[in-house]
Design a protein around this motif. Structure first.
Motif, PDB file in Angstrom:
ATOM      1  N   LYS A  59       0.772  -1.342   0.120  1.00 46.14           N
ATOM      2  CA  LYS A  59       0.151   0.109  -0.262  1.00 46.14           C
ATOM      3  C   LYS A  59       0.940   1.231  -0.066  1.00 46.14           C
ATOM      4  O   LYS A  59       0.621   2.296  -0.712  1.00 46.14           O
ATOM      5  N   VAL A  60       1.976   1.290   0.964  1.00 49.11           N
ATOM      6  CA  VAL A  60       2.862   2.417   0.934  1.00 49.11           C
ATOM      7  C   VAL A  60       3.500   2.671  -0.341  1.00 49.11           C
ATOM      8  O   VAL A  60       3.432   4.030  -0.911  1.00 49.11           O
ATOM      9  N   TYR A  61       4.018   1.743  -0.659  1.00 48.82           N
ATOM     10  CA  TYR A  61       5.053   1.791  -2.072  1.00 48.82           C
ATOM     11  C   TYR A  61       4.348   1.542  -3.356  1.00 48.82           C
ATOM     12  O   TYR A  61       4.946   1.728  -4.550  1.00 48.82           O
ATOM     13  N   ALA A  62       3.158   1.708  -3.456  1.00 48.06           N
ATOM     14  CA  ALA A  62       2.260   1.519  -4.663  1.00 48.06           C
ATOM     15  C   ALA A  62       2.499   2.716  -5.642  1.00 48.06           C
ATOM     16  O   ALA A  62       2.807   2.478  -6.705  1.00 48.06           O
ATOM     17  N   PRO A  63       2.651   4.026  -4.947  1.00 51.53           N
ATOM     18  CA  PRO A  63       2.926   5.049  -6.030  1.00 51.53           C
ATOM     19  C   PRO A  63       4.188   4.900  -6.569  1.00 51.53           C
ATOM     20  O   PRO A  63       4.379   5.366  -7.744  1.00 51.53           O
ATOM     21  N   VAL A  64       5.293   4.606  -5.893  1.00 53.33           N
ATOM     22  CA  VAL A  64       6.515   4.367  -6.647  1.00 53.33           C
ATOM     23  C   VAL A  64       6.301   3.214  -7.572  1.00 53.33           C
ATOM     24  O   VAL A  64       6.970   3.260  -8.694  1.00 53.33           O
ATOM     25  N   GLU A  65       5.624   2.098  -7.260  1.00 50.98           N
ATOM     26  CA  GLU A  65       5.690   0.851  -8.217  1.00 50.98           C
ATOM     27  C   GLU A  65       4.789   1.481  -9.373  1.00 50.98           C
ATOM     28  O   GLU A  65       5.270   1.201 -10.543  1.00 50.98           O
ATOM     29  N   ALA A  66       4.016   2.487  -9.228  1.00 49.84           N
ATOM     30  CA  ALA A  66       3.168   2.956 -10.639  1.00 49.84           C
ATOM     31  C   ALA A  66       4.023   3.822 -11.255  1.00 49.84           C
ATOM     32  O   ALA A  66       3.999   3.961 -12.432  1.00 49.84           O
ATOM     33  N   LEU A  67       4.940   4.807 -10.603  1.00 47.80           N
ATOM     34  CA  LEU A  67       5.801   5.395 -11.574  1.00 47.80           C
ATOM     35  C   LEU A  67       6.825   4.919 -12.234  1.00 47.80           C
ATOM     36  O   LEU A  67       7.289   5.008 -13.249  1.00 47.80           O
ATOM     37  N   ALA A  76      10.278   8.245  -9.430  1.00 49.76           N
ATOM     38  CA  ALA A  76       9.942   7.266  -8.425  1.00 49.76           C
ATOM     39  C   ALA A  76      10.834   7.341  -7.233  1.00 49.76           C
ATOM     40  O   ALA A  76      10.627   7.273  -6.091  1.00 49.76           O
ATOM     41  N   LEU A  77      12.363   8.016  -7.762  1.00 54.27           N
ATOM     42  CA  LEU A  77      13.307   8.199  -6.637  1.00 54.27           C
ATOM     43  C   LEU A  77      12.732   9.412  -5.773  1.00 54.27           C
ATOM     44  O   LEU A  77      13.192   9.322  -4.400  1.00 54.27           O
ATOM     45  N   LEU A  78      12.263  10.451  -6.429  1.00 53.91           N
ATOM     46  CA  LEU A  78      11.719  11.527  -5.608  1.00 53.91           C
ATOM     47  C   LEU A  78      10.485  11.187  -4.671  1.00 53.91           C
ATOM     48  O   LEU A  78      10.518  11.466  -3.529  1.00 53.91           O
ATOM     49  N   LYS A  79       9.806  10.245  -5.150  1.00 49.14           N
ATOM     50  CA  LYS A  79       8.603   9.606  -4.346  1.00 49.14           C
ATOM     51  C   LYS A  79       9.154   8.809  -3.318  1.00 49.14           C
ATOM     52  O   LYS A  79       8.821   8.983  -1.920  1.00 49.14           O
ATOM     53  N   LEU A  80      10.371   7.987  -3.391  1.00 51.40           N
ATOM     54  CA  LEU A  80      11.153   7.335  -2.301  1.00 51.40           C
ATOM     55  C   LEU A  80      11.615   8.062  -1.324  1.00 51.40           C
ATOM     56  O   LEU A  80      11.584   7.944  -0.394  1.00 51.40           O
ATOM     57  N   ASP A  81      12.169   9.352  -1.670  1.00 49.91           N
ATOM     58  CA  ASP A  81      12.788  10.426  -0.866  1.00 49.91           C
ATOM     59  C   ASP A  81      11.597  10.826   0.029  1.00 49.91           C
ATOM     60  O   ASP A  81      12.058  11.054   1.180  1.00 49.91           O
ATOM     61  N   GLU A  82      10.530  11.152  -0.565  1.00 49.00           N
ATOM     62  CA  GLU A  82       9.535  11.682   0.228  1.00 49.00           C
ATOM     63  C   GLU A  82       8.828  10.522   1.267  1.00 49.00           C
ATOM     64  O   GLU A  82       8.778  10.869   2.500  1.00 49.00           O
ATOM     65  N   LEU A  83       8.770   9.439   0.800  1.00 51.00           N
ATOM     66  CA  LEU A  83       8.174   8.350   1.883  1.00 51.00           C
ATOM     67  C   LEU A  83       9.536   8.009   2.701  1.00 51.00           C
ATOM     68  O   LEU A  83       9.221   7.725   3.871  1.00 51.00           O
TER      69      LEU A  83
END
Length: 180
Positions: A59-67, A76-83
């Motif tokens: 659930k948490v990393y679904a946006p990264v997988e989508a990117l 995706a790297l930017l989203k990982l930094d945010e998470l």
């Protein structure tokens, strides 16, 4: 209707799963002595906790997988930094970052992120399971040793390269069954 945050939703799922487990344990018949043993209770708890953890990570990393599926590794790297700010020190974030960096051809940083992930959580090396990344890690080790090993031998004064090769050997030993 108020919006529930992801964290509160996941906590509710954990509470419901725990309550269901407690209800099952309390309503079970006392005929089988094995059902009353503490080992079975602990195994059920462990299994439920693992399932909840997998659902949480998905659930948490679904946006990264989508990117990543869209072919946008930088976002995706930017989203990982945010998470990472919300979940500092989470092994799955390091693992995904390693996968992305490997795909981008940045082997030394990819290797470092895989090492961080495995030091935090060794479940990624399990043979079977939803978190297993054993095959990807083995491929990374093989690629890294074939590409970086000769460079390290020809440049023994390059400390960063020596550190990367040492990390590759760490991954290799973990794949072989070695522990911390």
């Amino acid at each position: 209707m108020p919006k529930l945050s992801l964290t509160s939703l996941l906590w509710m799922l954990i509470v419901v799963a725990t309550a269901a487990m407690a209800l099952l344990l309390l309503t079970s018949s006392g005929d089988d002595s094995r059902m009353r043993s503490g080992g079975l209770d602990k195994a059920v708890e462990r299994d439920l906790a693992f399932q909840a953890r997998v659902a949480f990570l998905q659930k948490v990393y679904a946006p990264v997988e989508a990117l990543l599926a869209e072919g946008n590794p930088q976002a995706a790297l930017l989203k990982l930094d945010e998470l990472g700010r919300d979940y500092p020190g989470d092994a799955h974030g390091y693992l995904l970052r390693g996968e992305i960096l490997r795909g981008m051809g940045v082997l030394d940083q990819a290797i470092a992120n895989y090492v961080r992930a495995l030091k935090l959580d060794g479940d990624y090396l399990e043979q079977a399971g939803p978190l297993s990344r054993r095959t990807e890690i083995r491929q990374l080790v093989d690629l890294g040793l074939s590409e970086l090993g000769p460079k390290a031998r020809s440049n023994p004064d390059n400390r960063s390269l020596a550190v990367t090769v040492r990390e590759l050997h760490y991954l290799q030993s973990r794949l072989a069954g070695g522990c911390e």
